[in-house]
Design a protein around this motif. Structure first.
Motif, PDB file in Angstrom:
ATOM      1  N   GLU A 612       0.840  -1.202   0.000  1.00 35.95           N
ATOM      2  CA  GLU A 612       0.000   0.000   0.000  1.00 35.95           C
ATOM      3  C   GLU A 612       0.873   1.250   0.000  1.00 35.95           C
ATOM      4  N   ARG A 613       0.514   2.191  -0.846  1.00 35.76           N
ATOM      5  CA  ARG A 613       1.292   3.435  -0.914  1.00 35.76           C
ATOM      6  C   ARG A 613       0.975   4.301   0.308  1.00 35.76           C
ATOM      7  N   ILE A 614       2.009   4.822   0.964  1.00 37.25           N
ATOM      8  CA  ILE A 614       1.847   5.618   2.184  1.00 37.25           C
ATOM      9  C   ILE A 614       2.170   7.076   1.867  1.00 37.25           C
ATOM     10  N   ASP A 615       1.194   7.953   2.134  1.00 41.63           N
ATOM     11  CA  ASP A 615       1.390   9.403   1.942  1.00 41.63           C
ATOM     12  C   ASP A 615       1.948   9.968   3.237  1.00 41.63           C
ATOM     13  N   VAL A 616       3.245  10.258   3.227  1.00 38.67           N
ATOM     14  CA  VAL A 616       3.910  10.688   4.463  1.00 38.67           C
ATOM     15  C   VAL A 616       3.404  12.054   4.901  1.00 38.67           C
ATOM     16  N   PHE A 617       3.216  12.960   3.967  1.00 38.11           N
ATOM     17  CA  PHE A 617       2.831  14.336   4.305  1.00 38.11           C
ATOM     18  C   PHE A 617       1.348  14.580   3.992  1.00 38.11           C
ATOM     19  N   SER A 618       0.496  13.685   4.385  1.00 40.64           N
ATOM     20  CA  SER A 618      -0.935  13.847   4.196  1.00 40.64           C
ATOM     21  C   SER A 618      -1.474  14.919   5.146  1.00 40.64           C
ATOM     22  N   PRO A 619      -2.650  15.519   4.841  1.00 39.98           N
ATOM     23  CA  PRO A 619      -3.197  16.568   5.720  1.00 39.98           C
ATOM     24  C   PRO A 619      -3.425  16.052   7.137  1.00 39.98           C
ATOM     25  N   VAL A 620      -3.188  16.943   8.083  1.00 35.75           N
ATOM     26  CA  VAL A 620      -3.312  16.602   9.496  1.00 35.75           C
ATOM     27  C   VAL A 620      -4.653  17.110   9.998  1.00 35.75           C
ATOM     28  N   GLU A 621      -5.390  16.255  10.696  1.00 40.29           N
ATOM     29  CA  GLU A 621      -6.661  16.645  11.273  1.00 40.29           C
ATOM     30  C   GLU A 621      -6.452  17.155  12.696  1.00 40.29           C
ATOM     31  N   PHE A 622      -7.511  17.809  13.215  1.00 44.68           N
ATOM     32  CA  PHE A 622      -7.418  18.404  14.549  1.00 44.68           C
ATOM     33  C   PHE A 622      -7.780  17.362  15.622  1.00 44.68           C
ATOM     34  N   ASN A 623      -6.952  16.328  15.733  1.00 46.13           N
ATOM     35  CA  ASN A 623      -7.097  15.354  16.811  1.00 46.13           C
ATOM     36  C   ASN A 623      -5.732  14.749  17.106  1.00 46.13           C
ATOM     37  N   LYS A 624      -5.629  14.126  18.256  1.00 44.64           N
ATOM     38  CA  LYS A 624      -4.329  13.630  18.727  1.00 44.64           C
ATOM     39  C   LYS A 624      -3.809  12.500  17.853  1.00 44.64           C
ATOM     40  N   VAL A 625      -4.676  11.584  17.452  1.00 45.21           N
ATOM     41  CA  VAL A 625      -4.246  10.440  16.656  1.00 45.21           C
ATOM     42  C   VAL A 625      -3.654  10.895  15.328  1.00 45.21           C
ATOM     43  N   SER A 626      -4.284  11.873  14.682  1.00 40.79           N
ATOM     44  CA  SER A 626      -3.782  12.355  13.396  1.00 40.79           C
ATOM     45  C   SER A 626      -2.419  13.013  13.542  1.00 40.79           C
ATOM     46  N   VAL A 627      -2.244  13.801  14.620  1.00 39.95           N
ATOM     47  CA  VAL A 627      -0.950  14.459  14.845  1.00 39.95           C
ATOM     48  C   VAL A 627       0.147  13.428  15.078  1.00 39.95           C
ATOM     49  N   LEU A 628      -0.085  12.456  15.942  1.00 45.00           N
ATOM     50  CA  LEU A 628       0.939  11.436  16.227  1.00 45.00           C
ATOM     51  C   LEU A 628       1.210  10.563  15.017  1.00 45.00           C
ATOM     52  N   THR A 629       0.156  10.292  14.230  1.00 41.93           N
ATOM     53  CA  THR A 629       0.357   9.497  13.016  1.00 41.93           C
ATOM     54  C   THR A 629       1.297  10.216  12.051  1.00 41.93           C
ATOM     55  N   GLY A 630       1.089  11.539  11.873  1.00 42.57           N
ATOM     56  CA  GLY A 630       1.971  12.295  10.989  1.00 42.57           C
ATOM     57  C   GLY A 630       3.409  12.294  11.462  1.00 42.57           C
ATOM     58  N   ILE A 631       3.622  12.471  12.763  1.00 44.53           N
ATOM     59  CA  ILE A 631       4.993  12.495  13.298  1.00 44.53           C
ATOM     60  C   ILE A 631       5.661  11.134  13.114  1.00 44.53           C
ATOM     61  N   ILE A 632       4.946  10.053  13.412  1.00 45.43           N
ATOM     62  CA  ILE A 632       5.528   8.709  13.305  1.00 45.43           C
ATOM     63  C   ILE A 632       5.809   8.366  11.845  1.00 45.43           C
ATOM     64  N   LYS A 633       4.913   8.768  10.917  1.00 51.07           N
ATOM     65  CA  LYS A 633       5.183   8.499   9.500  1.00 51.07           C
ATOM     66  C   LYS A 633       6.467   9.175   9.047  1.00 51.07           C
ATOM     67  N   ILE A 634       6.655  10.424   9.434  1.00 51.83           N
ATOM     68  CA  ILE A 634       7.883  11.129   9.034  1.00 51.83           C
ATOM     69  C   ILE A 634       9.110  10.446   9.639  1.00 51.83           C
ATOM     70  N   SER A 635       9.009  10.058  10.897  1.00 47.13           N
ATOM     71  CA  SER A 635      10.158   9.447  11.580  1.00 47.13           C
ATOM     72  C   SER A 635      10.537   8.113  10.941  1.00 47.13           C
ATOM     73  N   LEU A 636       9.543   7.227  10.748  1.00 49.05           N
ATOM     74  CA  LEU A 636       9.841   5.901  10.189  1.00 49.05           C
ATOM     75  C   LEU A 636      10.257   5.987   8.729  1.00 49.05           C
ATOM     76  N   LYS A 637       9.696   6.952   7.995  1.00 48.71           N
ATOM     77  CA  LYS A 637      10.131   7.112   6.606  1.00 48.71           C
ATOM     78  C   LYS A 637      11.585   7.565   6.543  1.00 48.71           C
ATOM     79  N   THR A 638      11.984   8.411   7.465  1.00 46.62           N
ATOM     80  CA  THR A 638      13.394   8.822   7.530  1.00 46.62           C
ATOM     81  C   THR A 638      14.281   7.628   7.851  1.00 46.62           C
ATOM     82  N   LEU A 639      13.854   6.804   8.825  1.00 49.57           N
ATOM     83  CA  LEU A 639      14.619   5.599   9.165  1.00 49.57           C
ATOM     84  C   LEU A 639      14.761   4.688   7.957  1.00 49.57           C
ATOM     85  N   LEU A 640      13.673   4.521   7.196  1.00 48.21           N
ATOM     86  CA  LEU A 640      13.712   3.667   6.007  1.00 48.21           C
ATOM     87  C   LEU A 640      14.705   4.193   4.975  1.00 48.21           C
ATOM     88  N   GLU A 641      14.679   5.486   4.707  1.00 46.62           N
ATOM     89  CA  GLU A 641      15.591   6.042   3.704  1.00 46.62           C
ATOM     90  C   GLU A 641      17.041   5.965   4.160  1.00 46.62           C
TER      91      GLU A 641
END
Length: 710
Positions: A612-641
């Motif tokens: 499944e294609r993962i959009d790392v910089f997808s829009p962030v919603e105004f809730n805690k889960v969306s904020v943490l999801t965005g931070i973790i996606k950026i972090s793990l994508k950096t680790l992968l690269e």
């Protein structure tokens, strides 16, 4: 029937008194009475009788017709009608006669007084007309007598009238000659007494006559004497004008007298503007002195009053006098005045702007608005007099610039107040909590911020609304009134929401970058080929989990939890290895030996097609889960690269396997979909395996023991 039809008193006796009998006299008298009433009320015979008009007025059997014949009517009845009908007709006729007699008697009674009054009026009118005719006759007689006497007097005085007219003409000529002979002495006396205007009027009255008869020696001498005197008068007027000690009205009077004496208008125009420039420059110098460092400059209202009363008032006087004196100069003269006013007006506007610039940053708009109002009002008159000079437009631009500056000042104040509110909130959130005491809740902080911002907005609006008050002269200008759209609340809310979204997205990127930097350094600074067999989870992974947990706590204070997908029962038990998927199992099966090499890059690309294609910089919603999801996606994508750029030994691969399993144990609970973490960590381990010459994974049970111990 005869008794019932008898007329009322005053109209004669009954029908039996007539010698001709009732058959002939009664109808005749009745017709006469009807005719008189018809004439009085303006009715026709049929209408006077009370019946509608018949179809044929010439029918002799028509009772209402003018040619009614009773004999013919009776013969017709006897021939056509039986006895019973004849008796009914008689009864009906008697009834109608009685009704008509009764109506006529009523009309006579009602109009009797009117008839008497009309008779008296006619009698009086006859007497009045007789008196008027007598008076008109006497008046005509008197007019004839007067006309006769007038003719006799005119004939008697005709000769004397002609002589008197001639003598009056001679007397007027002698008076003119006497005035001409006395003109030099009169002019000299006026000059000595300072009555320059009277002297110029004398000269103007006599100029045409002296010019006409200058060929006569006597008149020539008078003209020469007058020219010498007027030359001296012109010299005195020029000296008085050049001294400039008097005011603008006196200066204008001097110029007017010089023009009347025939002095060149072009030269006087230049001198008039030069003297006016000197006076107005003195006013400008005085205003410039007020702007100096010492003494302190007056307040802005007093400064504009001085400029309006001094410079602007003087400019109005100069413009009015110039247009009155030099109207004959035409467009060229008007252009000179416009250039003159434009130059000095520009200097005055520069001084006003310097003084208004000193009001920047002030909080009191009432005094500033009053000053701008008076400044704008005082420039209406010169603006109307000198339309081509552009004074009104320049003053309007100054008012607009000042208003925009004040708006900018209030906007900056609102921004500063908002930043101050945010700073207070940050300090309240970051302040250490005492034992047993809790800090203010987020709801309280939000209410305080909203209240503070609302009070600042109301104060700013109250200050800005002073510029649009009805009594302010410039408030009806287009840039204040038309158009003046108000930003809709929906637009403000949308802009605020978009700004909040951008801030939240920026926060996610920054926090993701902080964690990414730790992971990047941990990958780039380690020698993965000579790494020892893993016994613990690396400290950087623990730091990542700790920082993510701290971010979760901070964000949870501001936002709701959000929506998560249903979690699987083995979310925390999944162990990462190079065999974590069927594709990877096929890729790294025991049959994989150096004697049977496989294209691992091809297998990796095939895996990406099905992942499944993962959009790392997808829009962030105004809730805690969306904020943490965005931070973790950026972090793990950096680790992968970062992993894709390194080469790993066997133990290096196993260390990556242990680290990813540790991250999976804790990070899945922060995201909206745990599969997102699984996919990214699968990619990390798979990439490390691809970069390993000897990919031997660690047993899953050993990985779990190490992570639980770590």
């Amino acid at each position: 029937m005869a008794a019932a039809a008898a007329p009322g008193p005053g109209l004669g006796s009954g029908p039996g008194d007539s010698p001709e009998g009732p058959e002939t006299e009664a109808p005749e008298r009745r017709r006469k009475a009807h005719g008189m009433l018809k004439l009085y009320y303006g009715l026709s015979e049929g209408e006077a009788a009370g019946y509608p008009a018949g179809p044929d007025p010439l029918d002799p059997t028509d009772l209402n017709g003018a040619h009614f014949d009773p004999e013919v009517y009776l013969d017709k009845l006897r021939r056509e009608c039986p006895l019973a009908q004849l008796m009914d007709s008689e009864t009906d006729m008697v009834r109608q006669i009685r009704a008509l007699d009764s109506d006529m008697q009523t009309l006579v009674y009602e109009n009797y007084n009117k008839f008497i009054s009309a008779t008296d009026t006619i009698r009086k009118m006859k007497n009045d007309f007789r008196k008027m005719e007598d008076e008109m006759d006497r008046l005509a007689t008197n007019m004839a007598v007067i006309t006769n006497f007038s003719a006799r007097i005119s004939a008697t005085l005709q000769d004397r009238h002609e002589r008197i007219t001639k003598l009056a003409g001679v007397h007027a000529l002698l008076r003119k000659l006497q005035f001409l002979f006395e003109l030099p002495s009169r002019l000299t006396k006026c000059v000595e007494l300072g009555a320059y205007g009277q002297a110029v009027r004398y000269q103007s009255r006599a100029r045409a006559v002296l010019q006409q008869y200058q060929h006569l020696p006597s008149f020539r001498a008078i003209q020469d004497d007058c020219q010498v005197i007027t030359a001296g008068l012109a010299q005195q007027l020029r000296q008085r004008f050049r001294e400039g000690g008097s005011g603008a009205p006196e200066q204008a009077e001097c110029v007017e007298l010089l023009l009347a004496l025939g002095e060149p208008a072009e030269e006087l125009c230049q001198e008039f503007l030069a003297h006016a420039r000197g006076r107005l420059e003195e006013e400008l110098s005085s205003l410039e002195t007020d702007l100096g460092p010492s003494p302190p400059a007056p307040d802005v209202l007093e400064f504009t009053d001085r400029g309006g009363n001094g410079f602007v008032g003087g400019l109005c006087q100069v413009a009015a006098a110039y247009q009155e004196l030099f109207a004959a100069q035409g467009p060229a003269g008007a252009e000179k005045l416009a250039v003159f006013a434009r130059e000095l007006g520009g200097r005055y506007f520069a001084l006003v702007e310097r003084r208004l610039a000193q009001e920047q940053g002030g909080s009191d708009n009432s005094l500033l608005v009053r000053a701008l109002d008076r400044f704008h009002r005082r420039l209406r008159a010169p603006g109307a007099l000198l339309a081509t000079a552009g004074l009104s437009e320049a003053s309007t631009e100054i008012v607009e610039r000042v208003a925009r500056e004040r708006l900018g000042h209030h906007l900056q104040g609102l921004k500063a107040a908002f930043l101050g509110c945010l700073t207070d909130v940050r300090q309240a959130l970051a302040a250490p909590r005492l034992a047993g005491k809790e800090g203010p809740s987020l709801a309280e902080l939000l209410a305080n911020v909203a209240s503070s911002i609302l009070s600042h907005i109301k104060a700013s609006l109250a200050a800005v609304h002073l510029f649009t008050a009805k009594e302010v002269s410039f408030s009806n200008k287009s840039y204040f009134r038309d158009p003046s759209p108000v930003t809709p609340v929906s637009t403000l809310c949308a802009e605020a929401r978009e700004t909040a979204r951008k801030l939240l997205t920026h926060y996610v990127k920054v926090q993701g970058l902080v964690i990414s930097q730790m992971l990047r350094k941990s990958v780039e600074t380690r020698d993965w080929l000579s790494t020892l067999e893993p016994r613990n989870v690396r400290a950087v992974m623990k730091r990542v989990v700790e920082d993510t947990t701290a971010i979760d706590v901070q964000v949870g204070l501001l936002y709701e939890e959000g929506v998560r997908k249903a979690q699987s029962s083995d979310s925390s038990k999944r162990t990462f290895s190079v065999y974590s998927s069927s594709r990877q199992q096929g890729r790294y099966a025991p049959s994989y030996t150096p004697s049977a090499p496989m294209d691992t890059n091809l297998l990796s690309n095939i895996q990406k097609l099905f992942s499944e294609r993962i959009d790392v910089f997808s829009p962030v919603e105004f809730n805690k889960v969306s904020v943490l999801t965005g931070i973790i996606k950026i972090s793990l994508k950096t680790l992968l690269e970062c992993v894709r750029l390194r080469t790993f030994g066997r133990f290096g691969l196993q260390q990556v396997q242990v680290d990813c399993h540790f991250l999976q144990l804790y990070l899945w609970r922060f995201v909206a979909d745990e599969e997102l973490v699984h996919l990214l960590l699968d990619e990390v381990v798979a990439s490390a395996a691809l970069r390993c010459p000897d990919p031997v994974p660690m047993e899953p049970s050993v990985v779990e023991v190490i992570c639980e111990r770590g």
